[in-house]
Design an enzyme around this catalytic site. Structure first.
Site, PDB file in Angstrom:
ATOM      1  N   PHE A 197      -8.189   2.925   9.694  1.00 49.71           N
ATOM      2  CA  PHE A 197      -8.057   1.542  10.603  1.00 49.71           C
ATOM      3  C   PHE A 197      -8.460   1.998  12.177  1.00 49.71           C
ATOM      4  CE2 PHE A 197      -6.063  -0.601   7.108  1.00 49.71           C
ATOM      5  CZ  PHE A 197      -7.368  -0.593   6.543  1.00 49.71           C
ATOM      6  N   SER A 198      -7.988   3.395  12.686  1.00 54.59           N
ATOM      7  CA  SER A 198      -7.877   3.337  14.084  1.00 54.59           C
ATOM      8  C   SER A 198      -8.682   3.926  15.019  1.00 54.59           C
ATOM      9  CB  SER A 198      -7.146   5.114  13.416  1.00 54.59           C
ATOM     10  OG  SER A 198      -5.691   5.271  12.937  1.00 54.59           O
TER      11      SER A 198
ATOM     12  N   THR B  35      -2.264  11.902   9.131  1.00 51.83           N
ATOM     13  CA  THR B  35      -2.511  10.359   8.245  1.00 51.83           C
ATOM     14  C   THR B  35      -1.878  11.385   6.888  1.00 51.83           C
ATOM     15  OG1 THR B  35      -2.841   8.373   7.149  1.00 51.83           O
ATOM     16  CG2 THR B  35      -4.658   9.629   7.723  1.00 51.83           C
TER      17      THR B  35
ATOM     18  N   LYS C 190       1.363  14.637   6.909  1.00 53.50           N
ATOM     19  CA  LYS C 190       2.429  14.569   7.845  1.00 53.50           C
ATOM     20  C   LYS C 190       3.286  15.635   7.842  1.00 53.50           C
ATOM     21  CE  LYS C 190       1.008   9.507   8.004  1.00 53.50           C
ATOM     22  NZ  LYS C 190       2.022   8.439   7.937  1.00 53.50           N
TER      23      LYS C 190
ATOM     24  N   GLY D  73      14.850  -1.291  -0.478  1.00 55.32           N
ATOM     25  CA  GLY D  73      13.173   0.181  -1.135  1.00 55.32           C
ATOM     26  C   GLY D  73      13.965   1.089   0.155  1.00 55.32           C
ATOM     27  N   ALA D  74      13.487   2.265  -1.504  1.00 57.26           N
ATOM     28  CA  ALA D  74      14.484   3.754  -0.340  1.00 57.26           C
ATOM     29  C   ALA D  74      13.443   4.939  -0.410  1.00 57.26           C
ATOM     30  CB  ALA D  74      15.372   3.480  -1.428  1.00 57.26           C
TER      31      ALA D  74
ATOM     32  N   ALA E 282       8.706   5.053   3.746  1.00 57.31           N
ATOM     33  CA  ALA E 282       8.416   4.456   4.425  1.00 57.31           C
ATOM     34  C   ALA E 282      10.047   3.675   5.355  1.00 57.31           C
ATOM     35  CB  ALA E 282       7.842   2.748   4.166  1.00 57.31           C
TER      36      ALA E 282
ATOM     37  N   TYR F   7       0.546  -5.301   4.703  1.00 58.24           N
ATOM     38  CA  TYR F   7      -0.472  -6.395   4.983  1.00 58.24           C
ATOM     39  C   TYR F   7      -1.308  -6.653   4.802  1.00 58.24           C
ATOM     40  CZ  TYR F   7      -2.469  -1.610   6.258  1.00 58.24           C
ATOM     41  OH  TYR F   7      -3.034  -0.371   5.616  1.00 58.24           O
TER      42      TYR F   7
ATOM     43  N   GLY G 197       3.096  -7.654   8.346  1.00 58.97           N
ATOM     44  CA  GLY G 197       2.677  -6.273   8.251  1.00 58.97           C
ATOM     45  C   GLY G 197       2.045  -5.268   9.004  1.00 58.97           C
TER      46      GLY G 197
HETATM   47  P1  ATR Z   1       6.986   4.273  -0.287  1.00 54.17           P
HETATM   48  O1  ATR Z   1       6.727   5.991   0.545  1.00 54.17           O
HETATM   49  O2  ATR Z   1       5.289   3.427   0.229  1.00 54.17           O
HETATM   50  O3  ATR Z   1       7.831   4.236   1.531  1.00 54.17           O
HETATM   51  P2  ATR Z   1       7.839   4.669  -2.141  1.00 54.17           P
HETATM   52  O4  ATR Z   1       8.441   6.530  -1.863  1.00 54.17           O
HETATM   53  O5  ATR Z   1       7.107   4.735  -3.544  1.00 54.17           O
HETATM   54  O6  ATR Z   1       6.141   4.048  -1.187  1.00 54.17           O
HETATM   55  O7  ATR Z   1       9.160   3.690  -2.483  1.00 54.17           O
HETATM   56  C1  ATR Z   1       8.668   2.292  -2.542  1.00 54.17           C
HETATM   57  C2  ATR Z   1       9.892   1.528  -3.059  1.00 54.17           C
HETATM   58  O8  ATR Z   1       9.265   0.576  -3.041  1.00 54.17           O
HETATM   59  C3  ATR Z   1      11.153   2.185  -3.567  1.00 54.17           C
HETATM   60  O9  ATR Z   1      12.473   2.068  -3.715  1.00 54.17           O
HETATM   61  C4  ATR Z   1      11.274   1.356  -5.005  1.00 54.17           C
HETATM   62  O10 ATR Z   1      12.542   1.703  -5.853  1.00 54.17           O
HETATM   63  P3  ATR Z   1      13.032   2.517  -6.663  1.00 54.17           P
HETATM   64  O11 ATR Z   1      13.321   3.514  -5.823  1.00 54.17           O
HETATM   65  O12 ATR Z   1      14.043   1.833  -7.646  1.00 54.17           O
HETATM   66  O13 ATR Z   1      11.563   2.910  -7.467  1.00 54.17           O
HETATM   67  C5  ATR Z   1      10.340   0.255  -4.658  1.00 54.17           C
HETATM   68  N1  ATR Z   1       9.695  -0.615  -5.798  1.00 54.17           N
HETATM   69  C6  ATR Z   1       8.697  -0.565  -5.943  1.00 54.17           C
HETATM   70  N2  ATR Z   1       8.074  -1.192  -6.901  1.00 54.17           N
HETATM   71  C7  ATR Z   1       9.399  -2.298  -7.141  1.00 54.17           C
HETATM   72  C8  ATR Z   1       9.732  -3.706  -8.034  1.00 54.17           C
HETATM   73  N3  ATR Z   1       8.729  -3.962  -8.499  1.00 54.17           N
HETATM   74  N4  ATR Z   1      10.571  -4.114  -7.341  1.00 54.17           N
HETATM   75  C9  ATR Z   1      11.792  -3.756  -6.865  1.00 54.17           C
HETATM   76  N5  ATR Z   1      11.616  -2.785  -6.192  1.00 54.17           N
HETATM   77  C10 ATR Z   1       9.740  -1.543  -6.084  1.00 54.17           C
END
Ligand code: ATR
Length: 292
Positions: free
Chosen positions: A20-21, A66, A70, A133-134, A137, A236, A257
């Site tokens: 999109f950039s 991208t 990265k 989330g962990a 991102a 988003y 988003g």
């Molecule tokens: P990104 O790089 O975009 O952050 P990612 O590294 O795959 O993507 O991380 C996705 C995050 O969303 C993870 O923390 C994942 O939780 P887990 O570590 O338990 O897998 C979380 N996630 C994805 N789908 C989920 C769901 N349905 N319910 C809860 N957490 C979810």
């Protein structure tokens, strides 16, 4: 009008055709009457070194980076912004030319984009921030927030061990840096309601609710939120995610988003051009290309 004095900016990635950039950046450049053009470059992994060398040879002034480059681009650069180094990913390169020398510096404006999107609604200074989330991102946003004057950071994830190791990584890295921030904690998902009661900002970095899974139930529901909470979903597509709908039900403030996407581009523009970016024009171009 492209002429003999036109400067080149661009984005490298593989694939690149969905970026999109160019729409957003060219709209901004044109509106300020700058003799610049922003182009997409399809660069395969085994050509990354050639691409950076080639960009220097051609006098390219700036690049976005991208997926999948990265992290891999870092060894090819002369200097890396400290937050980008901690995150371990660069999405913006500035090329400075002088006396026959080229100096390259890498930045990460992705997570900064999230911060600035939230700051449209509220200052993050001394705020309590909760991240869901962990993954990648979450990691980038957590480092950016921890370095930006917040009071407290809470990380919750389905897999608690991942939240805990991210917390530990933040603590050990931040201690070594000029950013002295220790108030980061990891919690089980079951603690979300209690954590949100004392939070000012919630950032959901999970892909829950992303097209086509638009009806998936978000982790945070309206009954866990309060009116003074600012809720940001980094998804988003669609714009009105299931989490955003819950936040509206709770009368919380929402941050869409696409704003993170917008402000990462705004920041890149500012880094390359050294001037304020035309936010409204770039936002309109981004919304047009996103079809929202
Ligand atoms: P990104 O790089 O975009 O952050 P990612 O590294 O795959 O993507 O991380 C996705 C995050 O969303 C993870 O923390 C994942 O939780 P887990 O570590 O338990 O897998 C979380 N996630 C994805 N789908 C989920 C769901 N349905 N319910 C809860 N957490 C979810």
């Amino acid at each position: 009008m492209i002429d003999g004095k036109t400067n080149i900016l661009g984005v490298i990635g593989d694939p690149i055709e969905h970026t999109f950039s160019p729409a957003m950046q060219n709209a901004g450049l044109q509106s300020l009457g700058l003799n610049y053009v922003y182009l997409p470059f399809h660069v395969k992994g085994n050509r990354l070194s050639d691409a950076i060398g080639g960009a220097k040879g051609l006098g390219i002034k700036g690049l976005n980076v991208t997926i999948p480059h990265k992290s891999n681009v870092i060894p090819f650069l002369d200097d890396i912004d400290p937050i980008a180094r901690m995150i371990g990913a660069v999405n913006t390169i500035k090329f400075d030319y002088g006396d026959g020398e080229v100096f390259t510096k890498g930045f990460n404006t992705d997570a900064y984009g999230c911060l600035r999107a939230i700051e449209e609604k509220t200052s993050i200074k001394d705020k309590k921030v909760t991240i869901l989330g962990a993954g990648g991102a979450s990691r980038a946003i957590a480092f950016q927030m921890a370095c930006s004057g917040i009071d407290e950071l809470s990380i919750l994830n389905r897999n608690y061990e991942k939240a805990k190791s991210l917390k530990e990584e933040l603590r050990s890295n931040l201690n070594k840096q000029e950013y002295d921030f220790n108030n980061v904690n990891a919690y089980e998902i079951d603690d979300l309601k209690r954590v949100l009661d004392s939070s000012d900002i919630l950032i959901d970095t999970t892909p829950i609710g992303m097209y086509p899974n638009v009806n998936d139930k978000p982790i945070a529901s309206a009954d866990m939120m309060h009116e003074d909470l600012v809720v940001n979903d980094i998804v988003y597509t669609p714009m009105e995610t299931s989490l955003i709908k819950e936040a509206k039900k709770a009368n919380a403030e929402v941050v869409y988003g696409y704003k993170m996407l917008l402000y990462q581009g705004i920041r890149s523009f500012e880094i390359w051009l050294g001037k304020e970016a035309p936010v409204n024009i770039m936002e309109k171009a981004l919304l047009d290309v996103l079809g929202i």
